[in-house]
Design a protein around this motif. Sequence first.
Motif, PDB file in Angstrom:
ATOM      1  N   ALA A   9     -11.517 -80.062  16.771  1.00 62.43           N
ATOM      2  CA  ALA A   9     -10.976 -81.257  16.117  1.00 62.43           C
ATOM      3  C   ALA A   9     -10.588 -80.980  14.664  1.00 62.43           C
ATOM      4  CB  ALA A   9     -11.996 -82.389  16.188  1.00 62.43           C
ATOM      5  N   GLY A  10     -11.404 -80.225  13.950  1.00 64.58           N
ATOM      6  CA  GLY A  10     -11.118 -79.939  12.542  1.00 64.58           C
ATOM      7  C   GLY A  10      -9.850 -79.127  12.383  1.00 64.58           C
ATOM      8  N   VAL A  11      -9.656 -78.156  13.269  1.00 68.98           N
ATOM      9  CA  VAL A  11      -8.468 -77.311  13.205  1.00 68.98           C
ATOM     10  C   VAL A  11      -7.234 -78.135  13.555  1.00 68.98           C
ATOM     11  CG1 VAL A  11      -7.344 -75.285  14.205  1.00 68.98           C
ATOM     12  CG2 VAL A  11      -9.782 -75.216  13.678  1.00 68.98           C
ATOM     13  N   ARG A  12      -7.352 -78.982  14.572  1.00 75.11           N
ATOM     14  CA  ARG A  12      -6.203 -79.833  14.951  1.00 75.11           C
ATOM     15  C   ARG A  12      -5.816 -80.763  13.809  1.00 75.11           C
ATOM     16  NH1 ARG A  12      -5.351 -79.924  20.891  1.00 75.11           N
ATOM     17  NH2 ARG A  12      -3.587 -81.195  20.295  1.00 75.11           N
ATOM     18  N   LYS A  13      -6.832 -81.286  13.118  1.00 76.54           N
ATOM     19  CA  LYS A  13      -6.556 -82.192  11.996  1.00 76.54           C
ATOM     20  C   LYS A  13      -5.797 -81.447  10.890  1.00 76.54           C
ATOM     21  CE  LYS A  13      -8.923 -85.259   8.799  1.00 76.54           C
ATOM     22  NZ  LYS A  13     -10.194 -85.751   8.305  1.00 76.54           N
ATOM     23  N   LEU A  14      -6.212 -80.185  10.607  1.00 78.48           N
ATOM     24  CA  LEU A  14      -5.521 -79.390   9.595  1.00 78.48           C
ATOM     25  C   LEU A  14      -4.088 -79.081  10.015  1.00 78.48           C
ATOM     26  CD1 LEU A  14      -8.319 -76.893   8.475  1.00 78.48           C
ATOM     27  CD2 LEU A  14      -7.338 -78.763   7.144  1.00 78.48           C
ATOM     28  N   GLN A  15      -3.874 -78.810  11.323  1.00 79.84           N
ATOM     29  CA  GLN A  15      -2.523 -78.539  11.812  1.00 79.84           C
ATOM     30  C   GLN A  15      -1.627 -79.765  11.629  1.00 79.84           C
ATOM     31  OE1 GLN A  15      -3.290 -77.332  15.877  1.00 79.84           O
ATOM     32  NE2 GLN A  15      -2.928 -75.164  15.368  1.00 79.84           N
ATOM     33  N   GLN A  17      -2.030 -82.182   9.415  1.00 75.90           N
ATOM     34  CA  GLN A  17      -1.760 -82.360   7.993  1.00 75.90           C
ATOM     35  C   GLN A  17      -0.709 -81.361   7.508  1.00 75.90           C
ATOM     36  OE1 GLN A  17      -5.561 -82.069   6.038  1.00 75.90           O
ATOM     37  NE2 GLN A  17      -5.942 -84.270   6.190  1.00 75.90           N
ATOM     38  N   TYR A  18      -0.767 -80.114   8.008  1.00 79.89           N
ATOM     39  CA  TYR A  18       0.205 -79.105   7.627  1.00 79.89           C
ATOM     40  C   TYR A  18       1.607 -79.513   8.081  1.00 79.89           C
ATOM     41  CZ  TYR A  18       2.759 -74.693   7.564  1.00 79.89           C
ATOM     42  OH  TYR A  18       3.690 -73.722   7.350  1.00 79.89           O
ATOM     43  N   LEU A  19       1.707 -80.021   9.315  1.00 81.90           N
ATOM     44  CA  LEU A  19       3.012 -80.409   9.835  1.00 81.90           C
ATOM     45  C   LEU A  19       3.577 -81.632   9.124  1.00 81.90           C
ATOM     46  CD1 LEU A  19       2.408 -79.769  13.643  1.00 81.90           C
ATOM     47  CD2 LEU A  19       3.791 -78.407  12.060  1.00 81.90           C
ATOM     48  N   LEU A  20       2.701 -82.469   8.558  1.00 72.39           N
ATOM     49  CA  LEU A  20       3.165 -83.652   7.839  1.00 72.39           C
ATOM     50  C   LEU A  20       3.651 -83.327   6.423  1.00 72.39           C
ATOM     51  CD1 LEU A  20       0.492 -86.311   8.909  1.00 72.39           C
ATOM     52  CD2 LEU A  20       2.864 -86.115   9.685  1.00 72.39           C
ATOM     53  N   LEU A  21       3.338 -82.114   5.942  1.00 70.14           N
ATOM     54  CA  LEU A  21       3.793 -81.716   4.610  1.00 70.14           C
ATOM     55  C   LEU A  21       5.298 -81.469   4.621  1.00 70.14           C
ATOM     56  CD1 LEU A  21       1.073 -79.081   3.577  1.00 70.14           C
ATOM     57  CD2 LEU A  21       1.366 -81.374   2.630  1.00 70.14           C
ATOM     58  N   PRO A  22       5.944 -81.708   3.470  1.00 73.10           N
ATOM     59  CA  PRO A  22       7.370 -81.381   3.376  1.00 73.10           C
ATOM     60  C   PRO A  22       7.558 -79.863   3.517  1.00 73.10           C
ATOM     61  CG  PRO A  22       6.616 -82.593   1.425  1.00 73.10           C
ATOM     62  CD  PRO A  22       5.437 -82.353   2.277  1.00 73.10           C
ATOM     63  N   PRO A  23       8.722 -79.423   3.970  1.00 73.41           N
ATOM     64  CA  PRO A  23       8.963 -77.987   4.188  1.00 73.41           C
ATOM     65  C   PRO A  23       8.702 -77.137   2.936  1.00 73.41           C
ATOM     66  CG  PRO A  23      10.776 -79.271   5.070  1.00 73.41           C
ATOM     67  CD  PRO A  23       9.856 -80.230   4.388  1.00 73.41           C
ATOM     68  N   ARG A  24       8.998 -77.683   1.788  1.00 75.64           N
ATOM     69  CA  ARG A  24       8.781 -76.942   0.552  1.00 75.64           C
ATOM     70  C   ARG A  24       7.283 -76.686   0.335  1.00 75.64           C
ATOM     71  NH1 ARG A  24      10.455 -79.113  -5.405  1.00 75.64           N
ATOM     72  NH2 ARG A  24       9.720 -77.293  -6.527  1.00 75.64           N
ATOM     73  N   ASP A  25       6.435 -77.693   0.586  1.00 76.59           N
ATOM     74  CA  ASP A  25       4.985 -77.547   0.436  1.00 76.59           C
ATOM     75  C   ASP A  25       4.419 -76.613   1.507  1.00 76.59           C
ATOM     76  OD1 ASP A  25       5.090 -79.243  -1.707  1.00 76.59           O
ATOM     77  OD2 ASP A  25       4.218 -80.977  -0.670  1.00 76.59           O
ATOM     78  N   GLN A  26       5.004 -76.650   2.707  1.00 76.87           N
ATOM     79  CA  GLN A  26       4.556 -75.743   3.767  1.00 76.87           C
ATOM     80  C   GLN A  26       4.798 -74.295   3.344  1.00 76.87           C
ATOM     81  OE1 GLN A  26       6.520 -76.787   7.430  1.00 76.87           O
ATOM     82  NE2 GLN A  26       5.300 -78.653   7.718  1.00 76.87           N
ATOM     83  N   LYS A  27       5.973 -74.056   2.748  1.00 70.40           N
ATOM     84  CA  LYS A  27       6.309 -72.710   2.290  1.00 70.40           C
ATOM     85  C   LYS A  27       5.356 -72.279   1.167  1.00 70.40           C
ATOM     86  CE  LYS A  27       9.708 -70.164   3.454  1.00 70.40           C
ATOM     87  NZ  LYS A  27       9.615 -69.351   4.653  1.00 70.40           N
ATOM     88  N   ALA A  28       5.053 -73.173   0.238  1.00 67.50           N
ATOM     89  CA  ALA A  28       4.135 -72.858  -0.864  1.00 67.50           C
ATOM     90  C   ALA A  28       2.742 -72.548  -0.314  1.00 67.50           C
ATOM     91  CB  ALA A  28       4.070 -74.019  -1.848  1.00 67.50           C
ATOM     92  N   LEU A  29       2.314 -73.296   0.690  1.00 69.28           N
ATOM     93  CA  LEU A  29       1.007 -73.063   1.297  1.00 69.28           C
ATOM     94  C   LEU A  29       0.977 -71.706   2.017  1.00 69.28           C
ATOM     95  CD1 LEU A  29      -1.766 -74.326   1.636  1.00 69.28           C
ATOM     96  CD2 LEU A  29      -0.952 -75.426   3.721  1.00 69.28           C
ATOM     97  N   GLN A  30       2.079 -71.356   2.661  1.00 70.99           N
ATOM     98  CA  GLN A  30       2.153 -70.052   3.313  1.00 70.99           C
ATOM     99  C   GLN A  30       2.035 -68.919   2.287  1.00 70.99           C
ATOM    100  OE1 GLN A  30       5.887 -70.244   5.411  1.00 70.99           O
ATOM    101  NE2 GLN A  30       5.051 -71.500   7.075  1.00 70.99           N
ATOM    102  N   TRP A  31       2.730 -69.065   1.164  1.00 70.56           N
ATOM    103  CA  TRP A  31       2.653 -68.051   0.115  1.00 70.56           C
ATOM    104  C   TRP A  31       1.242 -67.980  -0.493  1.00 70.56           C
ATOM    105  CZ3 TRP A  31       5.544 -64.072  -0.464  1.00 70.56           C
ATOM    106  CH2 TRP A  31       6.854 -64.097  -0.047  1.00 70.56           C
TER     107      TRP A  31
END
Length: 178
Positions: A9-15, A17-31
């Motif tokens: 459940a915790g991992v699904r919740k993080l996924q 939240q990650y998908l709800l982030l704007p693409p720019r924030d997703q890229k920053a999080l990846q970096w």
Amino acid sequence: MLEKLKKQAGVRKLQVQYLLLPPRDQKALQWLVVALLAGFLYFALWLPATGYHDRAQTSRLNAAQLLTWMNSNAASISKLAGASRVDAGADAAIEKPADSRALMGLVTRSARESGLVLQRFEPSGDNSVRIWMDNVPFSDVAFWLETLSVENGVLIDQAALEKTDEEGNVTARLTLGL
């Protein structure tokens, strides 16, 4: 195992939240994840490995320098070794005490001759003697022990020396053996 991790459940919740982030924030999080992983690899693996390598290299250089010095001084070392063999032959002629009783006699006689007063002494096992001395000059004790060692082959098993209020004097607790 990865599938099992994704179903938690915790991992699904993080996924989510990650998908709800704007693409720019997703890229920053990846970096950020890449930077953290690189930092972990550097500080946890690379830095200790290079430190070990540097210490090993320094140790090797020190050993090489020691070998060079030993090779350049081989004649002197051989000369000293020959002198010690001659000394060892002279020591072999000296009779060592046979047991703790003979050792006790030797110790008490030599202490008396050195001007040292033994407060207490007792056998300790088959080939050793325990000795107590209070408020005796350190230099006299050191000279006496050296004499016993060199002239009679007596070994110092244990030694506890504590300084006293009188300067240069010690309280000694010794175990001497054969």
